[in-house]
Design a protein around this motif. Sequence first.
Motif, mmCIF file in Angstrom:
data_model
loop_
_atom_site.group_PDB
_atom_site.id
_atom_site.type_symbol
_atom_site.label_atom_id
_atom_site.label_comp_id
_atom_site.label_asym_id
_atom_site.label_seq_id
_atom_site.Cartn_x
_atom_site.Cartn_y
_atom_site.Cartn_z
ATOM 1 N N ILE A 201 -5.115 -40.576 -11.909
ATOM 2 C CA ILE A 201 -3.971 -39.574 -11.759
ATOM 3 C C ILE A 201 -4.371 -38.737 -13.192
ATOM 4 C CG2 ILE A 201 -1.657 -39.244 -12.384
ATOM 5 C CD1 ILE A 201 -2.083 -40.033 -9.477
ATOM 6 N N LYS A 202 -4.577 -39.297 -14.235
ATOM 7 C CA LYS A 202 -4.990 -38.625 -15.495
ATOM 8 C C LYS A 202 -6.219 -37.532 -15.128
ATOM 9 C CE LYS A 202 -5.934 -38.839 -20.461
ATOM 10 N NZ LYS A 202 -6.393 -39.706 -21.763
ATOM 11 N N LYS A 203 -7.180 -37.706 -14.552
ATOM 12 C CA LYS A 203 -8.246 -36.957 -14.271
ATOM 13 C C LYS A 203 -7.892 -35.953 -13.355
ATOM 14 C CE LYS A 203 -11.865 -40.406 -14.671
ATOM 15 N NZ LYS A 203 -12.957 -41.505 -13.825
ATOM 16 N N GLU A 204 -6.876 -36.213 -12.470
ATOM 17 C CA GLU A 204 -6.517 -35.312 -11.455
ATOM 18 C C GLU A 204 -5.530 -34.171 -12.349
ATOM 19 O OE1 GLU A 204 -5.341 -36.429 -7.415
ATOM 20 O OE2 GLU A 204 -3.236 -35.939 -8.043
ATOM 21 N N TRP A 205 -4.932 -34.546 -13.107
ATOM 22 C CA TRP A 205 -4.286 -33.595 -14.056
ATOM 23 C C TRP A 205 -5.053 -32.615 -14.730
ATOM 24 C CZ3 TRP A 205 0.358 -36.997 -16.475
ATOM 25 C CH2 TRP A 205 1.022 -37.401 -15.461
ATOM 26 N N GLU A 206 -6.088 -33.194 -15.277
ATOM 27 C CA GLU A 206 -6.852 -32.691 -15.981
ATOM 28 C C GLU A 206 -7.769 -31.535 -15.225
ATOM 29 O OE1 GLU A 206 -9.758 -35.524 -17.385
ATOM 30 O OE2 GLU A 206 -8.520 -36.055 -19.186
ATOM 31 N N LEU B 274 3.811 -23.887 -12.959
ATOM 32 C CA LEU B 274 3.158 -25.037 -12.505
ATOM 33 C C LEU B 274 3.455 -26.390 -13.623
ATOM 34 C CD1 LEU B 274 1.625 -26.837 -10.209
ATOM 35 C CD2 LEU B 274 -0.247 -26.509 -11.690
ATOM 36 N N VAL B 275 4.492 -27.084 -13.274
ATOM 37 C CA VAL B 275 4.923 -28.066 -13.987
ATOM 38 C C VAL B 275 4.747 -29.498 -13.488
ATOM 39 C CG1 VAL B 275 7.024 -28.986 -15.111
ATOM 40 C CG2 VAL B 275 6.856 -26.624 -15.051
ATOM 41 N N ILE B 276 4.201 -30.286 -14.279
ATOM 42 C CA ILE B 276 4.061 -31.791 -13.855
ATOM 43 C C ILE B 276 4.978 -32.757 -14.606
ATOM 44 C CG2 ILE B 276 2.304 -33.625 -14.040
ATOM 45 C CD1 ILE B 276 0.076 -31.918 -13.983
ATOM 46 N N VAL B 277 5.708 -33.479 -13.823
ATOM 47 C CA VAL B 277 6.636 -34.527 -14.363
ATOM 48 C C VAL B 277 6.067 -35.920 -13.619
ATOM 49 C CG1 VAL B 277 8.660 -33.141 -14.725
ATOM 50 C CG2 VAL B 277 8.366 -34.281 -12.583
ATOM 51 N N GLU C 185 0.990 -36.925 -23.372
ATOM 52 C CA GLU C 185 -0.319 -36.424 -23.844
ATOM 53 C C GLU C 185 -1.292 -36.155 -22.854
ATOM 54 O OE1 GLU C 185 -1.222 -39.271 -27.011
ATOM 55 O OE2 GLU C 185 0.087 -38.210 -28.362
ATOM 56 N N GLY C 186 -1.136 -36.921 -21.629
ATOM 57 C CA GLY C 186 -2.169 -36.705 -20.649
ATOM 58 C C GLY C 186 -1.802 -35.528 -19.628
ATOM 59 N N HIS D 228 -6.994 -36.605 -1.094
ATOM 60 C CA HIS D 228 -6.534 -36.534 -2.469
ATOM 61 C C HIS D 228 -6.695 -35.248 -3.164
ATOM 62 C CE1 HIS D 228 -6.524 -41.232 -2.482
ATOM 63 N NE2 HIS D 228 -7.446 -41.219 -1.132
ATOM 64 N N THR D 229 -7.394 -35.275 -4.273
ATOM 65 C CA THR D 229 -7.106 -34.338 -5.225
ATOM 66 C C THR D 229 -7.496 -32.974 -4.571
ATOM 67 O OG1 THR D 229 -7.670 -35.550 -7.033
ATOM 68 C CG2 THR D 229 -7.830 -33.532 -7.460
ATOM 69 N N GLU D 230 -8.642 -33.051 -3.708
ATOM 70 C CA GLU D 230 -9.230 -31.826 -3.213
ATOM 71 C C GLU D 230 -7.857 -31.185 -2.189
ATOM 72 O OE1 GLU D 230 -12.269 -30.513 0.484
ATOM 73 O OE2 GLU D 230 -12.590 -32.367 -0.460
ATOM 74 N N GLY D 231 -7.369 -32.169 -1.599
ATOM 75 C CA GLY D 231 -6.321 -31.418 -0.584
ATOM 76 C C GLY D 231 -4.970 -30.970 -1.361
ATOM 77 N N LEU D 232 -4.546 -31.770 -2.566
ATOM 78 C CA LEU D 232 -3.639 -31.101 -3.658
ATOM 79 C C LEU D 232 -4.049 -29.992 -4.016
ATOM 80 C CD1 LEU D 232 -1.104 -31.656 -4.864
ATOM 81 C CD2 LEU D 232 -2.373 -33.153 -6.621
#
Length: 425
Positions: free
Chosen positions: A76-81, A93-96, A111-112, A44-48
């Motif tokens: 997902i929102k927590k991961e982005w933060e 680094l861009v998120i779509v 906004e997230g 999950h997030t750690e690997g990302l």
Amino acid sequence: MKKGVVVFPVRRDNRWSYIALAASIETQRDRSFHLLWLNLYRSHTEGLLKTINQLFRDYHKIILAYSFMTPQWSEIKKEWELIRRVFQDRDRLVIVAGGAHPSGAVKEVLEGGALGVFVGEGEENFPQVLELLMGDSEKEIPAGFYKIVNGKVGGSSPTKVVGWEESFPFPTNPPFIGPLEITRGCPFKCSYCATSTFKGISVRHRTIDVVLEAVRFMIRLGKKDIRFITPNALSYGSEIGTQPNVERLGILLDSIRSILPADGRIFFGSFPSEVRPEFVNVETVSIMKTYCANRQVIIGAQSGSDRMLELMRRGHTVEDVLRACDILIQYDFVPVVDMIFGLPYEEEEDRVASINLMERLSKMGVRIHAHYFIPLPGSRWGGLSPTPIPHTLRRFIEKLISKGRLFGQWLRQESISASILERIV
């Protein structure tokens, strides 16, 4: 340093969402970026985070391309933060994002933390937008991609993918396969569902030639079990999607069966698809009995109250559900009936009707797949609150669970629904 990489963060609950996007990228022969499928089933997030750190050493730009549904949004929102705290270089680094939830909650997702959101079907504009983002271009953004411009959400309305019916469904280099999507669009516009909003009310079917090409590709990769993605499996070949086309349905399944190896199997009307009850008749079930390996068939009922079915715009009655189950049982299928608890506008008499239906179905040998109402963005009921489940219904649910007649993630969905309402308030 290499120019750019697009990363698909793949989890179990979104693993099929990227297949069509990856296939669309392959139409670009001279693309300026690499594509990375990142398996996050366990890490999950750690690997990302670890992967992003490595990619920063090799690539000028990294685009994280997310596709997800409403139940995954909180995670997902927590991961982005966390990503934004760890990696603050927003030029590199861009998120779509795209998929069901971003399509219905564009502003919330922007906004997230997303730079842009793809609304609806993304195959046509996805490769174009990636090229623009890789080149830091100021060219006009294609339709269906939304950004925040001068503090406001800006973008133009999406369009349906042209020629989807003839398009090959899987990426081939590297190959990635899953259930075969054979139909898009739904004419029924159910109040709790956003499928019609983002896939349209007109139905489109992949041609049999393309379906067979895809099945042959799956066989070459050692895949012998064929499953499908479709809003209503028995609608295949139907011109407007409101009644079955028995001839085309038979041709589809017979054609697939003819090229499968002896130990190959067809699963039709089972997960990840279902069938509408009024499409179930002796002809359609006979075809399924002839060609399909699955013994369970999922039927969308949602309520045992005709009043609620009408409010939901379901387009069928309780009697249609009972008739469908009876026919399936006659042909040795086990019906699995979807029911939604906590529907808006539900009253005590509606819950009693649903209990009575589930009781009757249980005695017939039917299994109940239980869901809890989630206000999905983009649906007609997307801004409504669920009706609390009373103690009497909870006790009845527990009784069916103890008998092995009811299953599902309705308790988890109840929690998700509550968290959504907290954000709205």
